[in-house]
Design an enzyme around this catalytic site. Structure first.
Site, PDB file in Angstrom:
ATOM      1  CG  MET A 178      -4.112  -6.678   7.600  1.00 44.57           C
ATOM      2  SD  MET A 178      -5.565  -5.638   7.272  1.00 44.57           S
ATOM      3  CE  MET A 178      -5.736  -4.804   8.866  1.00 44.57           C
ATOM      4  CB  SER A 179       0.099  -8.406   2.771  1.00 43.95           C
ATOM      5  OG  SER A 179       1.118  -7.487   3.151  1.00 43.95           O
TER       6      SER A 179
ATOM      7  CD  GLU B 265      -8.350  -7.118  -1.821  1.00 47.71           C
ATOM      8  OE1 GLU B 265      -8.987  -6.447  -2.656  1.00 47.71           O
ATOM      9  OE2 GLU B 265      -7.157  -7.443  -1.966  1.00 47.71           O
TER      10      GLU B 265
ATOM     11  CG  HIS C 137      -4.658  -7.388   0.571  1.00 47.38           C
ATOM     12  ND1 HIS C 137      -4.800  -6.577  -0.532  1.00 47.38           N
ATOM     13  CD2 HIS C 137      -3.587  -6.917   1.266  1.00 47.38           C
ATOM     14  CE1 HIS C 137      -3.853  -5.648  -0.503  1.00 47.38           C
ATOM     15  NE2 HIS C 137      -3.107  -5.835   0.560  1.00 47.38           N
TER      16      HIS C 137
ATOM     17  CG  HIS D  98      -2.939  -2.432  -3.507  1.00 46.38           C
ATOM     18  ND1 HIS D  98      -1.946  -3.369  -3.329  1.00 46.38           N
ATOM     19  CD2 HIS D  98      -3.175  -1.890  -2.287  1.00 46.38           C
ATOM     20  CE1 HIS D  98      -1.607  -3.403  -2.047  1.00 46.38           C
ATOM     21  NE2 HIS D  98      -2.341  -2.513  -1.394  1.00 46.38           N
TER      22      HIS D  98
ATOM     23  CB  SER E 160      -0.910   0.023   1.236  1.00 54.91           C
ATOM     24  OG  SER E 160      -1.814  -1.049   1.213  1.00 54.91           O
TER      25      SER E 160
END
Length: 272
Positions: free
Chosen positions: A211-212, A86, A83, A61, A30
């Site tokens: 988160m990744s 998502e 992600h 993104h 991000s």
């Protein structure tokens, strides 16, 4: 598990658009996508056009694969990632790493924007990932193994290459860039963590949370790609400061450290 035929189909499509042969890959988190705009002689390929690729709806993104030149090397950059939060499967999240491997990638730089747990760190710091903690209860190697892609039981002791990390630390020192080092905790999201969860992570030894990154790193290791991870610490994690968290802060801080990040990554690629 990924199917070899699907990977070959994606690679074949990409190769119809460029004859460049990248050896280094980078996944841009991000707010870090502008690095892809520095590539010379670049070919931009929308994710929508690549067989078996999905698309990210996350802010910051751009959803395109960029192949071009920087630092005397040809690289492939993911300008935006997929992600877990998502609703993507982990096969979808990590499919681009398999494609990079088949394109000829030998080294991978994974970047992200995340929250700092270690109170010695501050928003705007960059952190070299030394290890990770998977808090999601899931991983991209569950299910049948495709032996063409990697081993059934994977050793993760050097997921973030010690050899490459030493090179990166030397580069940061040469550039007079303060580069933190720490353990990254993977949180599913999309909600931010609670203060109690952050206290748990600190007790477990985590220095940052995001988160990744972890699923891509696991698949890179499974594929035999040497990998490093660099986090842009965009905020202090929940409960450390008496203020709410928001994605706007993530994007604003990433923009503020953009020049430092670009200089570091460009030099890393030049020396790899």
């Amino acid at each position: 598990m990924h199917k070899t035929a699907d990977i070959k189909e994606a690679v074949s499509y990409i190769q119809t658009l460029t004859n460049k042969k990248p050896t280094i890959g980078i996944i841009l988190g991000s707010g870090l996508g502008p690095f892809a705009d520095t590539l010379q002689n670049a070919v931009h390929i929308p994710y929508d056009n690549i067989p078996h690729f999905t698309k990210s709806a996350a802010v910051g993104h751009a959803n395109e694969l960029v192949i071009g030149d920087v630092g005397g090397k040809t690289i492939v950059a993911m300008k935006g990632r997929f992600h877990y939060y998502e609703g993507c499967t982990l096969d979808q999240v990590t499919f681009p790493v398999r494609v990079m491997k088949m394109l000829g990638i030998e080294k991978l730089i994974i970047t992200n924007a995340c929250g700092a747990i270690n109170t010695d760190f501050a928003p705007g710091d960059l952190m070299l990932i030394t290890d990770h903690i998977n808090l999601t209860g899931n991983n991209p190697l569950l299910g049948p193994n495709n032996a063409d892609l990697g081993v059934r039981f994977l050793d993760l002791s050097d997921t973030y290459s010690k050899k490459l990390r030493k090179t990166v630390l030397d580069i940061a020192d040469d550039l007079n860039i303060t580069l933190r080092q720490g353990v990254y905790a993977w949180w599913s999201g999309p909600m931010y963590e609670t203060p109690a969860e952050i206290r748990m992570m600190r007790t477990m030894g985590a220095d940052a949370v995001g988160m990744s990154t972890v699923p891509e790193a696991i698949i890179a290791r499974h594929s035999g790609i040497e990998t490093i991870g660099i986090s842009c610490l965009t905020n202090m994690a929940c409960g450390i400061l008496d203020q709410p968290l928001g994605h706007e802060e993530v994007i604003e801080t990433a923009e503020r450290v953009k020049t430092t990040f670009l200089n570091l990554v460009t030099e890393i690629i030049a020396r790899f």
